[in-house]
Write an enzyme that holds these catalytic residues in place. Structure first.
Site, mmCIF file in Angstrom:
data_model
loop_
_atom_site.group_PDB
_atom_site.id
_atom_site.type_symbol
_atom_site.label_atom_id
_atom_site.label_comp_id
_atom_site.label_asym_id
_atom_site.label_seq_id
_atom_site.Cartn_x
_atom_site.Cartn_y
_atom_site.Cartn_z
ATOM 1 N N GLY A 1 0.838 -1.192 0.000
ATOM 2 C CA GLY A 1 0.000 0.000 0.000
ATOM 3 C C GLY A 1 0.867 1.233 0.000
ATOM 4 O O GLY A 1 2.081 1.159 0.195
ATOM 5 N N GLY A 2 0.241 2.365 -0.207
ATOM 6 C CA GLY A 2 0.946 3.635 -0.179
ATOM 7 C C GLY A 2 1.101 4.136 1.249
ATOM 8 O O GLY A 2 0.667 3.488 2.210
ATOM 9 N N ALA A 3 1.695 5.295 1.376
ATOM 10 C CA ALA A 3 1.863 5.917 2.684
ATOM 11 C C ALA A 3 0.495 6.210 3.289
ATOM 12 O O ALA A 3 -0.408 6.673 2.608
ATOM 13 C CB ALA A 3 2.667 7.210 2.540
ATOM 14 N N ARG A 4 0.344 5.860 4.576
ATOM 15 C CA ARG A 4 -0.887 6.118 5.343
ATOM 16 C C ARG A 4 -2.100 5.439 4.719
ATOM 17 O O ARG A 4 -3.211 5.911 4.826
ATOM 18 C CB ARG A 4 -1.149 7.625 5.484
ATOM 19 N N SER A 5 -1.881 4.304 4.064
ATOM 20 C CA SER A 5 -2.979 3.590 3.405
ATOM 21 C C SER A 5 -3.740 2.666 4.337
ATOM 22 O O SER A 5 -4.815 2.192 3.990
ATOM 23 C CB SER A 5 -2.430 2.768 2.238
ATOM 24 N N GLY A 6 -3.175 2.367 5.518
ATOM 25 C CA GLY A 6 -3.787 1.414 6.433
ATOM 26 C C GLY A 6 -3.177 0.023 6.344
ATOM 27 O O GLY A 6 -3.674 -0.925 6.952
ATOM 28 N N LYS A 7 -2.065 -0.095 5.611
ATOM 29 C CA LYS A 7 -1.467 -1.419 5.410
ATOM 30 C C LYS A 7 -0.957 -2.042 6.702
ATOM 31 O O LYS A 7 -1.129 -3.241 6.919
ATOM 32 C CB LYS A 7 -0.380 -1.381 4.340
ATOM 33 N N THR B 1 11.611 -2.516 11.391
ATOM 34 C CA THR B 1 12.812 -2.141 10.658
ATOM 35 C C THR B 1 13.154 -0.660 10.813
ATOM 36 O O THR B 1 14.256 -0.248 10.464
ATOM 37 C CB THR B 1 12.662 -2.456 9.160
ATOM 38 N N HIS C 1 2.439 3.257 16.682
ATOM 39 C CA HIS C 1 2.334 1.870 16.207
ATOM 40 C C HIS C 1 2.272 0.905 17.397
ATOM 41 O O HIS C 1 1.450 -0.013 17.414
ATOM 42 C CB HIS C 1 3.524 1.521 15.303
#
Length: 178
Positions: free
Chosen positions: A14-20, A38, A53
């Site tokens: 997903g992209g940045a801030r996509s909820g992945k 990481t 997180h």
């Protein structure tokens, strides 16, 4: 196959801030889950992101920091001889690639080693990576190399994975198996 069924290897893109990350965490939430992080906290903003997180995950997770030695962390936690544990989540492969490049490591060799370390895990493994190929072509050579490394790694992992999910605006779309 329903999207919430645990499989040996899942790649979440997903992209940045996509909820992945939140989606990936939902696949393994529970006692005994291992979160391989990481990212490194080099500044206050990153420390705050990492704290958010951790707060979202809650206390059921064991966190292992592996900004460079991702292969070693996976071998230690995804290949337990007794197969114990709820599973392993790696967040994020794209950050890991950036770490490797910054450290002057051989990214292609490290990517091959990562793929080898994912052969037949004893517990489910969920990998999170950013999809970086949907934007404009970067203007400098290092950024283009980063995008190229990330694209090749995502393709190789998608070929190996049992399931691939693209998350956009918090909505998961299962790409494999279709």
């Amino acid at each position: 196959m329903p999207h919430d069924t645990i499989v040996p290897l899942t790649l979440v893109l997903g992209g940045a801030r996509s909820g992945k990350s939140a989606y990936a965490e939902s696949l393994l939430a529970g006692p005994g889950a291992v979160y391989i992080a990481t990212a490194e906290a080099f500044d206050d903003e990153m420390r705050e992101r990492i704290a958010r997180h951790r707060d979202r995950r809650g206390e059921g997770w064991t966190t292992v920091e592996a900004p460079l030695d991702l292969e070693g962390a996976l071998r230690a936690h995804a290949h337990r001889a007794d197969g114990s544990g709820a599973g392993v989540l790696v967040d994020c492969l794209t950050v890991w690639l950036g770490n490797l490049m910054h450290a002057g490591r051989d990214v292609d060799r490290e990517a091959r080693s990562l793929l080898e370390s994912l052969a037949v895990p004893a517990v489910p493994v969920v990998l999170v990576a950013s999809e970086v190929g949907l934007g404009v072509v970067p203007e400098n050579a290092m950024a283009r190399a980063f995008r190229d490394h990330a694209g090749r790694l995502n393709q190789a992992l998608a070929a190996r994975a049992d399931r691939v999910v693209l998350v956009t605006a918090g909505i998961p779309l299962v790409l494999k198996p279709a």
